[in-house]
Write an enzyme that holds these catalytic residues in place. Structure first.
Site, PDB file in Angstrom:
ATOM      1  N   ARG A   1       0.822  -1.226   0.000  1.00  0.00           N
ATOM      2  CA  ARG A   1       0.000   0.000   0.000  1.00  0.00           C
ATOM      3  C   ARG A   1       0.855   1.275   0.000  1.00  0.00           C
ATOM      4  O   ARG A   1       0.434   2.315   0.515  1.00  0.00           O
ATOM      5  CB  ARG A   1      -0.960   0.044   1.190  1.00  0.00           C
ATOM      6  CG  ARG A   1      -1.973  -1.057   1.211  1.00  0.00           C
ATOM      7  CD  ARG A   1      -2.948  -0.995   0.030  1.00  0.00           C
ATOM      8  NE  ARG A   1      -3.781  -2.171   0.022  1.00  0.00           N
ATOM      9  CZ  ARG A   1      -3.467  -3.318  -0.608  1.00  0.00           C
ATOM     10  NH1 ARG A   1      -2.358  -3.429  -1.314  1.00  0.00           N
ATOM     11  NH2 ARG A   1      -4.275  -4.343  -0.557  1.00  0.00           N
TER      12      ARG A   1
ATOM     13  N   SER B   1     -11.289  -0.452   2.504  1.00  0.00           N
ATOM     14  CA  SER B   1     -10.774  -0.707   3.852  1.00  0.00           C
ATOM     15  C   SER B   1     -10.349   0.622   4.462  1.00  0.00           C
ATOM     16  O   SER B   1      -9.538   1.335   3.874  1.00  0.00           O
ATOM     17  CB  SER B   1      -9.566  -1.640   3.798  1.00  0.00           C
ATOM     18  OG  SER B   1      -9.975  -2.884   3.313  1.00  0.00           O
TER      19      SER B   1
ATOM     20  N   GLU C   1      -6.309   4.113   5.939  1.00  0.00           N
ATOM     21  CA  GLU C   1      -5.787   3.944   4.583  1.00  0.00           C
ATOM     22  C   GLU C   1      -6.187   5.125   3.683  1.00  0.00           C
ATOM     23  O   GLU C   1      -5.359   5.597   2.907  1.00  0.00           O
ATOM     24  CB  GLU C   1      -6.316   2.624   4.010  1.00  0.00           C
ATOM     25  CG  GLU C   1      -5.682   2.249   2.700  1.00  0.00           C
ATOM     26  CD  GLU C   1      -6.185   0.905   2.175  1.00  0.00           C
ATOM     27  OE1 GLU C   1      -5.940  -0.135   2.819  1.00  0.00           O
ATOM     28  OE2 GLU C   1      -6.819   0.908   1.120  1.00  0.00           O
TER      29      GLU C   1
HETATM   30  C1  LIG Z   1     -15.754  -0.252  -2.237  1.00  0.00           C
HETATM   31  C2  LIG Z   1     -14.256  -0.045  -2.295  1.00  0.00           C
HETATM   32  C3  LIG Z   1     -13.399  -1.125  -2.407  1.00  0.00           C
HETATM   33  C4  LIG Z   1     -12.004  -0.941  -2.461  1.00  0.00           C
HETATM   34  N1  LIG Z   1     -11.205  -2.031  -2.573  1.00  0.00           N
HETATM   35  C5  LIG Z   1      -9.856  -1.875  -2.616  1.00  0.00           C
HETATM   36  C6  LIG Z   1      -8.994  -3.018  -2.738  1.00  0.00           C
HETATM   37  O1  LIG Z   1      -9.433  -4.151  -2.838  1.00  0.00           O
HETATM   38  N2  LIG Z   1      -7.653  -2.795  -2.755  1.00  0.00           N
HETATM   39  C7  LIG Z   1      -7.115  -1.548  -2.699  1.00  0.00           C
HETATM   40  O2  LIG Z   1      -5.881  -1.421  -2.736  1.00  0.00           O
HETATM   41  N3  LIG Z   1      -7.908  -0.456  -2.604  1.00  0.00           N
HETATM   42  C8  LIG Z   1      -9.252  -0.585  -2.560  1.00  0.00           C
HETATM   43  N4  LIG Z   1     -10.067   0.513  -2.427  1.00  0.00           N
HETATM   44  C9  LIG Z   1      -9.456   1.848  -2.329  1.00  0.00           C
HETATM   45  C10 LIG Z   1      -9.400   2.591  -3.679  1.00  0.00           C
HETATM   46  O3  LIG Z   1     -10.308   2.074  -4.595  1.00  0.00           O
HETATM   47  C11 LIG Z   1      -8.014   2.563  -4.317  1.00  0.00           C
HETATM   48  O4  LIG Z   1      -7.056   3.081  -3.442  1.00  0.00           O
HETATM   49  C12 LIG Z   1      -7.978   3.381  -5.626  1.00  0.00           C
HETATM   50  O5  LIG Z   1      -6.813   3.071  -6.356  1.00  0.00           O
HETATM   51  C13 LIG Z   1      -8.006   4.888  -5.405  1.00  0.00           C
HETATM   52  O6  LIG Z   1      -8.008   5.501  -6.685  1.00  0.00           O
HETATM   53  P1  LIG Z   1      -8.797   6.838  -6.936  1.00  0.00           P
HETATM   54  O7  LIG Z   1      -8.597   7.190  -8.366  1.00  0.00           O
HETATM   55  O8  LIG Z   1     -10.206   6.726  -6.491  1.00  0.00           O
HETATM   56  O9  LIG Z   1      -7.974   7.829  -6.007  1.00  0.00           O
HETATM   57  P2  LIG Z   1      -8.535   9.046  -5.119  1.00  0.00           P
HETATM   58  O10 LIG Z   1      -9.349   8.503  -3.994  1.00  0.00           O
HETATM   59  O11 LIG Z   1      -9.149  10.059  -5.990  1.00  0.00           O
HETATM   60  O12 LIG Z   1      -7.157   9.610  -4.537  1.00  0.00           O
HETATM   61  C14 LIG Z   1      -6.397   8.838  -3.632  1.00  0.00           C
HETATM   62  C15 LIG Z   1      -4.961   9.406  -3.599  1.00  0.00           C
HETATM   63  O13 LIG Z   1      -4.350   9.206  -4.868  1.00  0.00           O
HETATM   64  C16 LIG Z   1      -3.952  10.459  -5.411  1.00  0.00           C
HETATM   65  N5  LIG Z   1      -4.167  10.399  -6.862  1.00  0.00           N
HETATM   66  C17 LIG Z   1      -5.249   9.936  -7.536  1.00  0.00           C
HETATM   67  N6  LIG Z   1      -5.049  10.045  -8.844  1.00  0.00           N
HETATM   68  C18 LIG Z   1      -3.824  10.600  -9.015  1.00  0.00           C
HETATM   69  C19 LIG Z   1      -3.056  10.992 -10.144  1.00  0.00           C
HETATM   70  N7  LIG Z   1      -3.488  10.820 -11.388  1.00  0.00           N
HETATM   71  N8  LIG Z   1      -1.830  11.553  -9.923  1.00  0.00           N
HETATM   72  C20 LIG Z   1      -1.348  11.738  -8.666  1.00  0.00           C
HETATM   73  N9  LIG Z   1      -2.033  11.396  -7.571  1.00  0.00           N
HETATM   74  C21 LIG Z   1      -3.260  10.835  -7.749  1.00  0.00           C
HETATM   75  C22 LIG Z   1      -4.818  11.498  -4.736  1.00  0.00           C
HETATM   76  O14 LIG Z   1      -4.190  12.775  -4.739  1.00  0.00           O
HETATM   77  C23 LIG Z   1      -4.924  10.921  -3.347  1.00  0.00           C
HETATM   78  O15 LIG Z   1      -3.761  11.219  -2.626  1.00  0.00           O
HETATM   79  C24 LIG Z   1     -11.459   0.357  -2.400  1.00  0.00           C
HETATM   80  C25 LIG Z   1     -12.340   1.460  -2.293  1.00  0.00           C
HETATM   81  C26 LIG Z   1     -13.711   1.253  -2.244  1.00  0.00           C
HETATM   82  C27 LIG Z   1     -14.627   2.445  -2.137  1.00  0.00           C
END
Ligand SMILES: Cc1cc2nc3c(=O)[nH]c(=O)nc-3n(C[C@H](O)[C@H](O)[C@H](O)COP(=O)(O)OP(=O)(O)OC[C@H]3O[C@@H](n4cnc5c(N)ncnc54)[C@H](O)[C@@H]3O)c2cc1C
Length: 351
Positions: A168, A243, A341
């Site tokens: 992570r 999580s 997280e």
């Molecule tokens: C129902 C559910 C299930 C999930 N299951 C998992 C799982 O199984 N495993 C897991 O690892 N995670 C899981 N997650 C967490 C999440 O989906 C991941 O961490 C996902 O990769 C976050 O991506 P995002 O685009 O939504 O990022 P955001 O939530 O929009 O941002 C998260 C972070 O990433 C940064 N970020 C996003 N995009 C960029 C970019 N292009 N450049 C620079 N920084 C950026 C943001 O600034 C922030 O710091 C889950 C979430 C939910 C709601």
């Protein structure tokens, strides 16, 4: 590119809480991203990069700077000339929905991300916390990350090694947090490759059979749905950030202290270098807070102990109250610190 003002952020997050962004822009390519960076720099405002908002808790006060919502599109499967060691390289825009890419890879019979099916969020968000599930993580297939350096406005590239992936973690949420705006991610996937069936739940599910990539994707989606881990507007348990707590990694001595004080077996996993990973869900349950626990408009998912959910109409302050209570109970019972997280936006320094 238009800079919008006072845009509510809750609809851009899976938790659906939090205030507004003072400024908000949606660059569709790298030039527009640089333009937005110049704009924010000229005004000396803080910057936040938003992907799918699925790993994010926004404060009720919102964010006083510019939120850059990444919408860079495009999935390019590079042809045979670009294949390395028999792998097909997919170059994917940061704004592409992660599961659209995972579905396409599986449909094209390419192995490497099948166990990551159903994870919400954008492709650009996946390297940030080295997204993983069911025995696979993106560090296994990422070959290159393209980004813009917010300090120099230069376009830069990182190979897998340079990303500094760990559990992570990566340089993007570690030493270089907030510095790079990721614009494209390249993945090397194996055409006609076998799915990775390494995780206990998948091994149990297939019971020795050799599933296809498509069957693996379906099984992962089924298992995830049963835990409320696939976004579904009809499932309140999925109104979460996934999580909410990381599995704590403690020293062997610390683990032995906890095990000696426990009347039941403490679930744990080797984490290398004399370290042991504990199961955050187990710690929370043992501390007396199980599935379905509610605290006003927020609670713990009825299907997954690690998911804190918005039961409807919650504020960020409600989520924080529940987070604090869970941390406090686990601290009291085990003297172990649980770390959230999701990224906290607009709270100052909270952990
Ligand atoms: C129902 C559910 C299930 C999930 N299951 C998992 C799982 O199984 N495993 C897991 O690892 N995670 C899981 N997650 C967490 C999440 O989906 C991941 O961490 C996902 O990769 C976050 O991506 P995002 O685009 O939504 O990022 P955001 O939530 O929009 O941002 C998260 C972070 O990433 C940064 N970020 C996003 N995009 C960029 C970019 N292009 N450049 C620079 N920084 C950026 C943001 O600034 C922030 O710091 C889950 C979430 C939910 C709601």
């Amino acid at each position: 590119m238009t800079i919008q003002e006072n845009i509510p952020l809750a609809p851009y997050t899976t938790l659906q809480v939090g205030g507004s962004a003072r400024y908000f822009a949606e660059p569709v390519n790298e030039d527009e991203t640089v333009e937005a960076l110049r704009w924010v720099r000229a005004r000396r405002l803080p910057l936040f990069v938003l992907g799918g908002g699925s790993n994010l808790l926004v404060s009720d006060a919102g964010f006083p700077g510019l939120v850059l919502h990444m919408t860079l599109a495009g999935i390019e499967a590079l042809d045979v000339d670009a294949m390395r060691d028999g792998m097909r390289i997919y170059s994917v825009g940061a704004g592409v929905n992660w599961d659209d890419f995972a579905a396409r890879a599986v449909a094209e019979n390419c192995a490497g991300v099948e166990c990551l099916s159903g994870i919400p969020g954008s492709v650009g968000g996946t390297p940030v916390q080295n997204v993983g599930a069911y025995g696979q993580d993106v560090s296994e297939s990422i070959t290159r990350v393209r980004a813009i350096d917010a300090t120099t406005l230069e376009r830069v590239e990182f190979d897998r090694e340079a990303c500094g992936f760990r559990y992570r973690q990566s340089r993007f949420n570690g030493a270089d947090r907030g510095r790079y705006i990721l614009t494209r991610v390249d993945f090397a996937l194996r055409p006609d490759g076998a799915p990775k069936i390494a995780y206990a739940e998948l091994l149990r599910h297939f019971n020795g059979a050799a599933p296809t990539l498509e069957q693996t994707r379906e099984a992962v989606l089924r298992i995830r749905r049963a835990k409320g881990m696939v976004l579904d507007e009809n499932d309140a348990d999925s109104r979460s950030a996934g999580s909410f707590f990381k599995n704590p990694v403690v020293s062997l001595a610390e683990y032995e202290r906890i095990a000696a004080a426990s009347s039941v077996t403490v679930p744990h996993f080797e984490a290398g270098a004399g370290q042991v990973k504990l199961a955050a869900a187990w710690l929370i349950e043992q501390a007396g807070m199980g599935k379905g626990f509610a605290l006003g408009p927020v609670g713990i998912s009825s299907k997954h102990t690690l998911a804190l959910i918005n039961l409807g109409g919650a504020k960020a302050a409600d989520m924080l109250r529940l987070k604090d209570l869970v941390q406090q109970r686990v601290r009291q019972r085990f003297s172990v610190e649980l770390h959230p997280e999701p990224v906290m936006l607009g709270f100052g320094e909270i952990d």
